[in-house]
Design a protein around this motif. Structure first.
Motif, PDB file in Angstrom:
ATOM      1  N   TYR A 166       4.744  16.198   1.730  1.00 41.14           N
ATOM      2  CA  TYR A 166       3.702  15.373   1.146  1.00 41.14           C
ATOM      3  C   TYR A 166       2.954  14.669   2.281  1.00 41.14           C
ATOM      4  N   LYS A 167       1.662  14.558   2.107  1.00 42.52           N
ATOM      5  CA  LYS A 167       0.835  13.807   3.054  1.00 42.52           C
ATOM      6  C   LYS A 167       0.201  12.651   2.300  1.00 42.52           C
ATOM      7  N   ILE A 168       0.583  11.433   2.664  1.00 42.93           N
ATOM      8  CA  ILE A 168       0.083  10.234   1.991  1.00 42.93           C
ATOM      9  C   ILE A 168      -0.802   9.466   2.962  1.00 42.93           C
ATOM     10  N   THR A 169      -2.045   9.275   2.586  1.00 41.41           N
ATOM     11  CA  THR A 169      -2.992   8.538   3.426  1.00 41.41           C
ATOM     12  C   THR A 169      -3.137   7.120   2.900  1.00 41.41           C
ATOM     13  N   PHE A 170      -2.839   6.148   3.764  1.00 38.27           N
ATOM     14  CA  PHE A 170      -2.938   4.731   3.394  1.00 38.27           C
ATOM     15  C   PHE A 170      -4.233   4.142   3.948  1.00 38.27           C
ATOM     16  N   SER A 171      -4.592   2.964   3.461  1.00 40.89           N
ATOM     17  CA  SER A 171      -5.856   2.346   3.875  1.00 40.89           C
ATOM     18  C   SER A 171      -5.808   1.838   5.311  1.00 40.89           C
ATOM     19  N   ASN A 172      -4.595   1.561   5.824  1.00 41.00           N
ATOM     20  CA  ASN A 172      -4.489   1.104   7.209  1.00 41.00           C
ATOM     21  C   ASN A 172      -3.131   1.490   7.805  1.00 41.00           C
ATOM     22  N   ILE A 173      -3.041   1.334   9.101  1.00 38.73           N
ATOM     23  CA  ILE A 173      -1.843   1.755   9.839  1.00 38.73           C
ATOM     24  C   ILE A 173      -0.620   0.925   9.459  1.00 38.73           C
ATOM     25  N   ASP A 174      -0.804  -0.394   9.315  1.00 37.82           N
ATOM     26  CA  ASP A 174       0.330  -1.276   9.024  1.00 37.82           C
ATOM     27  C   ASP A 174       1.037  -0.882   7.730  1.00 37.82           C
ATOM     28  N   GLU A 175       0.266  -0.585   6.704  1.00 34.83           N
ATOM     29  CA  GLU A 175       0.871  -0.208   5.423  1.00 34.83           C
ATOM     30  C   GLU A 175       1.624   1.118   5.545  1.00 34.83           C
ATOM     31  N   ALA A 176       1.068   2.040   6.317  1.00 35.56           N
ATOM     32  CA  ALA A 176       1.744   3.329   6.516  1.00 35.56           C
ATOM     33  C   ALA A 176       3.080   3.128   7.217  1.00 35.56           C
ATOM     34  N   LEU A 177       3.103   2.280   8.243  1.00 35.40           N
ATOM     35  CA  LEU A 177       4.338   2.021   8.984  1.00 35.40           C
ATOM     36  C   LEU A 177       5.373   1.321   8.103  1.00 35.40           C
ATOM     37  N   GLN A 178       4.919   0.372   7.307  1.00 34.04           N
ATOM     38  CA  GLN A 178       5.839  -0.344   6.415  1.00 34.04           C
ATOM     39  C   GLN A 178       6.442   0.598   5.379  1.00 34.04           C
ATOM     40  N   PHE A 179       5.608   1.426   4.782  1.00 32.74           N
ATOM     41  CA  PHE A 179       6.105   2.355   3.764  1.00 32.74           C
ATOM     42  C   PHE A 179       7.131   3.309   4.379  1.00 32.74           C
TER      43      PHE A 179
END
Length: 300
Positions: A223-236
């Motif tokens: 799965y490829k999930i694109t988040f609105s910013n880097i911080d949210e991607a790292l947290q998830f």
């Protein structure tokens, strides 16, 4: 029906085996891509099939054909033309060498030039031709004697995107008349136009099959999930119980047996505090599969 069968084809120069024990079959009216890193033996293999090089050992069998040379058309990677000849004059020379009957020779040459889209340029000298036009002329000369097998060595590697698209569309039409075996390092083209893949490494056939079969064998879906910013991607990624890796604002999740379905993943993301831009299911590209088959240090 089988167009050609290759058994144990080997070419040795001195102590080095450039192609070793190559075996495969090509069904009629199919397109096969010969893929491998630089130095894998692709050009040598095609040259043996075209009877330009004599194999050290092995057999090339074409059912119902006594002289294989008469049933093969060949376009080398860097075709050369006599600059002072027009396209029609060049075609007539090739057709004469191919043994076409003189009474129908000119007409057949004109038909073939029309087929490849050079009808308006048949009386122009080849020195005025663009790269795409020269490649189309090369395909025409390889087809003028109506071969059972068309061999192409990197047919679009030197072309710009427009010329590449023209030639690829032309080859799709050609496949309706004959069988095609072509080498390429442009893997997107192989994905677009191929019934079978042959992977060469160090002169040996290391993998073969249809695109679907090869992808099924080497695919690692995710799965490829694109988040609105880097911080949210790292947290998830850090909080996820799944096998997740973050690259900038994108998180990749390997799809395993225990992984959630796409619907379940979307439901989880819908109630999460993160702003998700896009969710996709990805499969391995042919380039990724190539790197696995050919080795991580291979160059195309």
């Amino acid at each position: 029906m089988i167009c050609i069968e290759v058994k144990g084809l080997t070419k040795q120069f001195g102590m080095k085996k450039v192609v070793e024990d190559l075996s495969f079959t090509l069904p009629m009216h199919t397109s096969t891509a010969l893929i491998g890193p630089n130095g894998a033996g692709k050009t040598t293999a095609l040259s043996m099939l075209a009877n330009i090089l004599v194999p050290t050992s092995g057999k090339i069998i074409m059912p119902g054909v006594n002289d294989i040379r008469s049933a093969i058309g060949f376009l080398p990677q860097y075709p050369q033309y006599y600059s002072w000849l027009t396209a029609l004059e060049y075609m007539e020379m090739v057709a004469n060498l191919s043994g076409l009957e003189k009474r129908s020779l000119k007409n057949e040459c004109k038909k073939m030039l029309e087929f490849v889209g050079l009808q308006d340029a048949m009386n122009k000298k080849t020195e005025t031709f663009s790269g795409g036009m020269k490649q189309r002329l090369g395909i025409a000369q390889a087809l003028v004697h109506k071969p059972k097998l068309l061999l192409l060595d990197e047919p679009v590697s030197a072309l710009d995107p427009v010329g590449r698209r023209e030639v690829m569309n032309l080859l799709k039409e050609v496949q309706q008349q004959t069988t095609i075996l072509y080498s390429t390092h442009i893997l997107n083209d192989a994905e677009e136009m191929t019934d079978q893949l042959l992977f060469l490494r160090d002169g040996r056939l290391v993998e073969q099959g249809s695109l679907q079969e090869v992808k099924a064998k080497f695919d690692e879906p995710r799965y490829k999930i694109t988040f609105s910013n880097i911080d949210e991607a790292l947290q998830f990624a850090s909080q996820s119980t799944l096998r997740a890796n973050a690259t900038r604002n994108i998180v990749y999740i390997d799809i395993l047996k225990e992984s959630p379905s796409m619907q379940q993943l979307l439901q989880q993301l819908a109630v999460s505090p993160y702003e998700v831009v896009k969710v996709e299911r990805q499969t391995a590209s042919l380039e990724e599969i190539f790197m696995k088959v050919a080795g991580e240090h291979a160059t195309i």
